[in-house]
Design a protein around this motif. Sequence first.
Motif, PDB file in Angstrom:
ATOM      1  N   ALA A  81       0.837  -1.192   0.000  1.00  0.00           N
ATOM      2  CA  ALA A  81       0.000   0.000   0.000  1.00  0.00           C
ATOM      3  C   ALA A  81       0.875   1.246   0.000  1.00  0.00           C
ATOM      4  N   ALA A  82       0.214   2.400  -0.080  1.00  0.00           N
ATOM      5  CA  ALA A  82       0.927   3.667   0.033  1.00  0.00           C
ATOM      6  C   ALA A  82       1.554   3.784   1.425  1.00  0.00           C
ATOM      7  N   GLN A  83       2.613   4.577   1.518  1.00  0.00           N
ATOM      8  CA  GLN A  83       3.301   4.784   2.786  1.00  0.00           C
ATOM      9  C   GLN A  83       3.371   6.284   3.106  1.00  0.00           C
ATOM     10  N   THR A  84       3.156   6.604   4.369  1.00  0.00           N
ATOM     11  CA  THR A  84       3.357   7.967   4.857  1.00  0.00           C
ATOM     12  C   THR A  84       4.307   7.902   6.040  1.00  0.00           C
ATOM     13  N   PHE A  85       5.359   8.703   6.008  1.00  0.00           N
ATOM     14  CA  PHE A  85       6.366   8.665   7.067  1.00  0.00           C
ATOM     15  C   PHE A  85       7.093  10.005   7.080  1.00  0.00           C
ATOM     16  N   ALA A  86       7.845  10.231   8.137  1.00  0.00           N
ATOM     17  CA  ALA A  86       8.623  11.454   8.281  1.00  0.00           C
ATOM     18  C   ALA A  86      10.106  11.122   8.236  1.00  0.00           C
ATOM     19  N   VAL A  87      10.870  11.964   7.596  1.00  0.00           N
ATOM     20  CA  VAL A  87      12.326  11.830   7.536  1.00  0.00           C
ATOM     21  C   VAL A  87      12.938  13.166   7.921  1.00  0.00           C
ATOM     22  N   ASP A  88      13.665  13.168   9.017  1.00  0.00           N
ATOM     23  CA  ASP A  88      14.330  14.381   9.488  1.00  0.00           C
ATOM     24  C   ASP A  88      13.364  15.561   9.546  1.00  0.00           C
ATOM     25  N   GLY A  89      12.160  15.287  10.049  1.00  0.00           N
ATOM     26  CA  GLY A  89      11.170  16.331  10.245  1.00  0.00           C
ATOM     27  C   GLY A  89      10.324  16.675   9.038  1.00  0.00           C
ATOM     28  N   VAL A  90      10.566  16.018   7.921  1.00  0.00           N
ATOM     29  CA  VAL A  90       9.788  16.268   6.711  1.00  0.00           C
ATOM     30  C   VAL A  90       8.872  15.079   6.454  1.00  0.00           C
ATOM     31  N   SER A  91       7.605  15.350   6.194  1.00  0.00           N
ATOM     32  CA  SER A  91       6.627  14.283   5.961  1.00  0.00           C
ATOM     33  C   SER A  91       6.557  13.957   4.467  1.00  0.00           C
ATOM     34  N   TYR A  92       6.507  12.650   4.181  1.00  0.00           N
ATOM     35  CA  TYR A  92       6.397  12.182   2.798  1.00  0.00           C
ATOM     36  C   TYR A  92       5.252  11.181   2.703  1.00  0.00           C
ATOM     37  N   THR A  93       4.554  11.211   1.585  1.00  0.00           N
ATOM     38  CA  THR A  93       3.603  10.163   1.240  1.00  0.00           C
ATOM     39  C   THR A  93       4.023   9.580  -0.107  1.00  0.00           C
ATOM     40  N   VAL A  94       4.261   8.275  -0.116  1.00  0.00           N
ATOM     41  CA  VAL A  94       4.693   7.579  -1.320  1.00  0.00           C
ATOM     42  C   VAL A  94       3.561   6.654  -1.756  1.00  0.00           C
ATOM     43  N   PRO A  95       3.121   6.723  -2.996  1.00  0.00           N
ATOM     44  CA  PRO A  95       2.011   5.872  -3.434  1.00  0.00           C
ATOM     45  C   PRO A  95       2.408   4.406  -3.493  1.00  0.00           C
ATOM     46  N   ALA A  96       1.430   3.561  -3.650  1.00  0.00           N
ATOM     47  CA  ALA A  96       1.694   2.134  -3.823  1.00  0.00           C
ATOM     48  C   ALA A  96       2.485   1.907  -5.108  1.00  0.00           C
ATOM     49  N   PRO A  97       3.332   0.880  -5.135  1.00  0.00           N
ATOM     50  CA  PRO A  97       4.074   0.584  -6.365  1.00  0.00           C
ATOM     51  C   PRO A  97       3.122   0.287  -7.510  1.00  0.00           C
ATOM     52  N   ALA A  98       3.422   0.846  -8.696  1.00  0.00           N
ATOM     53  CA  ALA A  98       2.501   0.779  -9.825  1.00  0.00           C
ATOM     54  C   ALA A  98       3.003  -0.081 -10.975  1.00  0.00           C
ATOM     55  N   MET A  99       4.137  -0.764 -10.792  1.00  0.00           N
ATOM     56  CA  MET A  99       4.742  -1.504 -11.903  1.00  0.00           C
ATOM     57  C   MET A  99       4.870  -2.975 -11.536  1.00  0.00           C
ATOM     58  N   THR A 100       4.793  -3.829 -12.529  1.00  0.00           N
ATOM     59  CA  THR A 100       5.147  -5.237 -12.354  1.00  0.00           C
ATOM     60  C   THR A 100       6.345  -5.540 -13.244  1.00  0.00           C
ATOM     61  N   ILE A 101       7.226  -6.409 -12.744  1.00  0.00           N
ATOM     62  CA  ILE A 101       8.464  -6.771 -13.431  1.00  0.00           C
ATOM     63  C   ILE A 101       8.595  -8.292 -13.434  1.00  0.00           C
ATOM     64  N   GLN A 102       9.647  -8.791 -14.077  1.00  0.00           N
ATOM     65  CA  GLN A 102       9.916 -10.237 -14.098  1.00  0.00           C
ATOM     66  C   GLN A 102       8.642 -11.000 -14.484  1.00  0.00           C
ATOM     67  N   GLN A 103       8.032 -10.595 -15.596  1.00  0.00           N
ATOM     68  CA  GLN A 103       6.730 -11.092 -16.005  1.00  0.00           C
ATOM     69  C   GLN A 103       6.805 -12.423 -16.753  1.00  0.00           C
ATOM     70  N   ARG A 104       7.562 -13.337 -16.200  1.00  0.00           N
ATOM     71  CA  ARG A 104       7.677 -14.665 -16.808  1.00  0.00           C
ATOM     72  C   ARG A 104       6.313 -15.358 -16.788  1.00  0.00           C
ATOM     73  N   PRO A 105       5.872 -15.901 -17.927  1.00  0.00           N
ATOM     74  CA  PRO A 105       4.571 -16.580 -17.966  1.00  0.00           C
ATOM     75  C   PRO A 105       4.476 -17.688 -16.920  1.00  0.00           C
ATOM     76  N   GLY A 106       3.324 -17.775 -16.284  1.00  0.00           N
ATOM     77  CA  GLY A 106       3.089 -18.823 -15.300  1.00  0.00           C
ATOM     78  C   GLY A 106       3.621 -18.527 -13.919  1.00  0.00           C
TER      79      GLY A 106
END
Length: 345
Positions: free
Chosen positions: A97-122
């Motif tokens: 899912a999306a993530q919300t967190f703070a780094v050194d006092g700055v808040s970030y919201t990162v969306p859920a990953p939107a890509m699929t890789i290593q798409q080997r059939p089966g």
Amino acid sequence: MPRVTVTVRDNGGRTATATADYALAPPVLGGYYLAGNADPTADMAGGNFRSLTQYRSFADGYTFPGYNKPWLLSLGRSGFAINMVLELKHYGTATTAAQTFAVDGVSYTVPAPAMTIQQRPGTTWPKAYGYGQVLAGLCDGLFARALSQYRTMGFGVNIQLASELDTDHEFGTTESGVSYGWAESDARAVQAMTYIVNWFRARALPAGTTFSVGSGGFDRACFQRTHPESLMAKLDFLQWNAYATDPSHTALARFRRAKDWAVADLGPVALSRPVIIAEWGVRAAEIPDQAAWIATVPAAVARLNSERGPRIVRTNYFNSSWGTLAPRTDGLAALRAAYATRPYV
């Protein structure tokens, strides 16, 4: 730079003198990886191990040094060369899912990953943060979190972006419902890798920080596409992996394959970069005497380093998956013996 002078005299008393500058190449660093990013300290005891590979996902809240891994700090602070593979790939599927967190006092919201890789059939296709998401700045929080943790470790590492781009793209990728072929995926990855390296280099980094991009080195066209001079100018190392998975595979041929492509296809900037073999291994199913094969590696690396082209400077054995040592004791003994041999000493 050291210089050697040679003077010769013939039987008539005539002399000729020639000089040549030379440089002494440092030993290749023999390294290791233990399955599951586990503590390799016991396996490496008594051997000339000086390098280590680790794997992290940018999605992980504990990128540096990793959750419950104080031993990595001990190794790094004692002088081990750490190759830290940082991936856009999301390990696991339960918390994508999306993530919300703070780094050194700055808040970030990162969306859920939107890509699929290593798409080997089966197979189940792993999720990853998309190259488009990276270029849109949506993953900056992930980079900020990793950098904040990295700054506390007390030593620099090589940051290898991606494990193997060719493995990730072989069957194409899909981001936000749009499918991309292998070549398209390579082009998008080069843009995203450039963005990430630029993002890190624009900020204060621990001394000794270097960068590379990961490649399995099994497809020549992909190797060429993912190593343009524009990207190599921002990187410090070339990288490829080398596995023996057939009885006919020799150490010289497996380590040579991508080097030959580099010499034939890549530009002068790429060829000026030394090489990290982040993974090498022997698959016991096809080559039961792993120890005998491992014993041939020092001579193979020494020969390649005597030839034209980029010099191999680290080789990290991958004791997992295709490289799992069986029996383990014999394999570790073979590694210790190999790393006690030129060019590792």
